[in-house]
Design a protein around this motif. Structure first.
Motif, short mmCIF file in Angstrom:
data_model
loop_
_atom_site.label_atom_id
_atom_site.label_comp_id
_atom_site.label_asym_id
_atom_site.label_seq_id
_atom_site.Cartn_x
_atom_site.Cartn_y
_atom_site.Cartn_z
N ALA A 8 0.83 -1.21 0.00
CA ALA A 8 0.00 0.00 0.00
C ALA A 8 0.87 1.26 0.00
O ALA A 8 0.59 2.22 -0.74
CB ALA A 8 -0.94 0.00 1.20
N THR A 9 1.90 1.26 0.80
CA THR A 9 2.80 2.41 0.87
C THR A 9 3.46 2.66 -0.48
O THR A 9 3.54 3.80 -0.94
CB THR A 9 3.87 2.20 1.96
N GLY A 10 3.89 1.59 -1.10
CA GLY A 10 4.52 1.72 -2.41
C GLY A 10 3.57 2.30 -3.45
O GLY A 10 3.96 3.17 -4.24
N ILE A 11 2.34 1.86 -3.44
CA ILE A 11 1.35 2.38 -4.38
C ILE A 11 1.06 3.85 -4.09
O ILE A 11 1.03 4.68 -5.00
CB ILE A 11 0.04 1.55 -4.31
N LEU A 12 0.86 4.18 -2.81
CA LEU A 12 0.55 5.56 -2.44
C LEU A 12 1.67 6.52 -2.81
O LEU A 12 1.43 7.65 -3.22
CB LEU A 12 0.23 5.65 -0.95
N GLU A 18 -3.27 14.84 -6.22
CA GLU A 18 -4.74 14.74 -6.30
C GLU A 18 -5.21 13.30 -6.10
O GLU A 18 -6.20 13.05 -5.40
CB GLU A 18 -5.25 15.29 -7.64
N SER A 19 -4.52 12.36 -6.72
CA SER A 19 -4.90 10.95 -6.55
C SER A 19 -4.68 10.49 -5.11
O SER A 19 -5.45 9.70 -4.58
CB SER A 19 -4.11 10.06 -7.51
N ALA A 23 -7.33 8.85 -2.62
CA ALA A 23 -7.06 7.59 -1.94
C ALA A 23 -7.27 7.72 -0.44
O ALA A 23 -7.85 6.82 0.20
CB ALA A 23 -5.63 7.12 -2.24
N ILE A 24 -6.84 8.83 0.13
CA ILE A 24 -7.03 9.06 1.56
C ILE A 24 -8.51 9.15 1.89
O ILE A 24 -8.97 8.56 2.88
CB ILE A 24 -6.26 10.31 2.02
N SER A 25 -9.26 9.83 1.06
CA SER A 25 -10.71 9.94 1.27
C SER A 25 -11.37 8.55 1.22
O SER A 25 -12.24 8.24 2.04
CB SER A 25 -11.36 10.84 0.23
N LEU A 26 -10.93 7.74 0.28
CA LEU A 26 -11.48 6.38 0.17
C LEU A 26 -11.12 5.54 1.39
O LEU A 26 -11.96 4.78 1.90
CB LEU A 26 -10.99 5.71 -1.11
#
Length: 76
Positions: A8-12, A18-19, A23-26
């Motif tokens: 997850a960290t790698g993807i973030l 903006e993305s 992602a944080i909102s989701l």
């Protein structure tokens, strides 16, 4: 779980600002959904509701021994 956090960290880290905000909102919505699901589970548990109602009645009647755990009353 460690592997999932790393993934997850790698993807973030690869997301645009903006993305990342999206992602944080989701993630916040997902956490809220889990909390609401847990609350619904409690609300539907007859035994838990019985215990809650008994504790409320004891509190209203001033019977602390019936709704405050022994450990809390004796600082254990």
């Amino acid at each position: 779980m460690e592997n999932n956090l790393e993934k997850a960290t790698g993807i973030l880290q690869k997301l645009s600002v903006e993305s990342l905000k999206t992602a944080i909102s989701l993630l916040e919505l997902l956490a809220l959904k889990e909390e609401l699901d847990a609350m619904e589970e409690i609300r539907n548990d007859d035994e838990v509701n019985r215990q809650i109602n008994e504790a409320r009645q004891a509190r209203l009647q001033g019977k602390e021994d019936e709704y405050i755990p022994w450990e809390m009353r004796h600082n254990v």
